[in-house]
Design an enzyme around this catalytic site. Structure first.
Site, PDB file in Angstrom:
ATOM      1  N   LYS A   1       7.159 -29.722  -3.723  1.00 51.36           N
ATOM      2  CA  LYS A   1       7.637 -28.444  -4.271  1.00 51.36           C
ATOM      3  C   LYS A   1       7.310 -27.303  -3.317  1.00 51.36           C
ATOM      4  CE  LYS A   1       3.353 -28.069  -6.908  1.00 51.36           C
ATOM      5  NZ  LYS A   1       2.707 -28.272  -8.219  1.00 51.36           N
TER       6      LYS A   1
ATOM      7  N   TYR B   1      -4.684   1.078   9.634  1.00 52.02           N
ATOM      8  CA  TYR B   1      -4.448   1.876   8.413  1.00 52.02           C
ATOM      9  C   TYR B   1      -5.746   2.140   7.674  1.00 52.02           C
ATOM     10  CZ  TYR B   1       0.616   1.092   8.579  1.00 52.02           C
ATOM     11  OH  TYR B   1       1.927   1.073   8.926  1.00 52.02           O
TER      12      TYR B   1
HETATM   13  C1  LIG Z   1       1.673 -29.235  -8.050  1.00 50.76           C
HETATM   14  C2  LIG Z   1       1.479 -30.361  -8.970  1.00 50.76           C
HETATM   15  C3  LIG Z   1       0.928 -31.576  -8.514  1.00 50.76           C
HETATM   16  C4  LIG Z   1       0.325 -31.739  -7.139  1.00 50.76           C
HETATM   17  O1  LIG Z   1      -0.964 -31.182  -7.182  1.00 50.76           O
HETATM   18  P1  LIG Z   1      -1.951 -31.160  -5.900  1.00 50.76           P
HETATM   19  O2  LIG Z   1      -3.186 -30.544  -6.425  1.00 50.76           O
HETATM   20  O3  LIG Z   1      -1.264 -30.307  -4.878  1.00 50.76           O
HETATM   21  O4  LIG Z   1      -2.113 -32.547  -5.447  1.00 50.76           O
HETATM   22  C5  LIG Z   1       0.896 -32.655  -9.385  1.00 50.76           C
HETATM   23  N1  LIG Z   1       1.357 -32.526 -10.657  1.00 50.76           N
HETATM   24  C6  LIG Z   1       1.859 -31.371 -11.138  1.00 50.76           C
HETATM   25  C7  LIG Z   1       2.324 -31.289 -12.552  1.00 50.76           C
HETATM   26  C8  LIG Z   1       1.921 -30.248 -10.326  1.00 50.76           C
HETATM   27  O5  LIG Z   1       2.398 -29.088 -10.809  1.00 50.76           O
END
Ligand SMILES: *Cc1c(COP(=O)(O)O)cnc(C)c1O
Length: 367
Positions: A43, A261
């Site tokens: 993702k 800044y």
């Molecule tokens: C993002 C996510 C993962 C992966 O988690 P990591 O901590 O990056 O390994 C697995 N399951 C769900 C439901 C997630 O949202």
């Protein structure tokens, strides 16, 4: 690492992504979960590293199950991973069931409403789906009351082709959290009510908690990309990212001069200040202002003043002269300074550092 080798480019910053290291991390996770299938979570554009490239590399390594958050991420990934399974963690977007079927995307259903919609759409010829059970996140997934309804009326689940029953750990990076044991028990209880398909529970950190957490299928994300899934001990994963930026200006400062800044940094004695063309618009978080470190020719250098949109400034006074010149490459992320180090300096987690990595870097993929 005193000498950084970089490709020819006019870019002022280079992001190198090591696909071979990502594949090696996938293999490490497979070894950690002998006899259990290992999916990949890609993702958010493969945690910022490129879902297309990462997806292709992991497909080549034998991965056949991918998880993304959004429907559009699934559509894009379909072009890359052939007929491998793609699961949409975000669930079912009402009214666009056709799009899931057209691209062979498996929705992770998380409510009786979504379940009813998918069944109605399937209209008697069951379509693949996952079922997400909430065991303590209060975010996505069937709440306990809906799970009890299913226990009382198992026919609610007829007419579905259930591939996986999943749940997600809330405290996966905090070893020995009592919440995780409670979630594990709740998930086993949910499996008695929903025994269909494979059981899928562990994310990256959960994998390192041992076989009771593994079930049939694991879903690692961040560990694939080299972030430490076991923050209390040494990182078992290989780093996958290097970020280098070159010095675009060098300035001599006198005592009392201020940098950037808000004039938040005042030079105490004379100093040499190097400017790099990287900023918060590139995901170099503004929270790093006055807190980050980088490496120039192997010498540790502190960021001084604020991070601005396109520029950052480092005090390079301590770096020997021949190493410190306009055009010299500075290691922002690399062997000396890991993603997790930068995350700590920004008071955040490696996940945020990776998924923030900007689109203006010249990206190089190593295979
Ligand atoms: C993002 C996510 C993962 C992966 O988690 P990591 O901590 O990056 O390994 C697995 N399951 C769900 C439901 C997630 O949202």
């Amino acid at each position: 690492m005193t000498d950084i080798s970089v490709p020819e480019t006019h870019a002022s910053a280079i992001l190198t992504i090591d696909l071979a290291a990502i594949v090696e991390n996938y293999r490490t996770l497979q070894k950690q979960t002998q006899g259990v299938e290992c999916a990949a979570v890609v993702k958010a554009n493969g945690y910022g590293l490129g879902a297309e490239q990462v997806g292709g590399a992991l497909l080549g390594a034998g991965c056949r199950k991918f998880f993304v958050a959004h429907l559009d991420e699934g559509i894009d990934l379909r072009a890359v991973v052939g007929d491998a399974e793609i699961h949409i963690l975000g669930g079912l977007v009402p009214g666009v069931e056709d799009v899931y079927r057209q691209h062979k995307l498996v929705p992770v259903l998380g409510s009786l409403g979504e379940i009813a919609a998918w069944k109605a759409y399937a209209d008697g010829s069951p379509l693949p789906c996952d079922i997400h059970v909430d065991t303590g996140m209060l975010r996505l997934g069937l709440p306990p009351a809906e799970l009890r309804q299913i226990a009382d009326h198992p026919q609610l689940m007829s007419g579905l082709e259930i591939r996986n029953v999943i749940s997600h750990l809330a405290a996966a990076d905090t070893i020995h959290s009592p919440q995780s044991g409670a979630q594990l028990r709740a998930f086993k209880e949910a499996r008695r009510i929903l025994p269909q398909g494979q059981a899928c529970f562990a994310n990256s950190s959960g994998i390192f908690w041992g076989s009771p957490y593994h079930f049939d299928l694991v879903r690692p994300g961040v560990a694939l990309y080299g972030v430490n899934p076991t923050p209390d001990s040494a990182n078992p994963m290989r780093p996958t990212v290097e970020l280098q930026a070159r010095i675009v200006q060098l300035r001599d400062a006198r005592a009392g001069d201020t940098v950037g800044y808000g004039a938040t940094y005042k030079v105490k004695e004379s100093a040499k200040i190097a400017t790099l063309a990287v900023g918060y618009a590139d995901g170099y978080l503004r929270a790093l202002s006055g807190k980050a470190f980088a490496y120039l020719g192997g010498h540790r250098i502190p960021l001084v003043g604020r991070v601005s949109m396109d520029l950052i400034t480092f005090d390079v006074s301590q770096v020997p002269h021949p190493l410190c010149h306009v055009g010299a490459w500075v290691e922002l992320i690399g062997a000396n300074h890991k993603v997790d180090d930068l995350a700590r300096e920004a008071d955040t987690i490696g996940y945020e550092v990776l998924t923030s990595l900007g689109s203006r870097y010249h990206r190089v993929y190593k295979t």
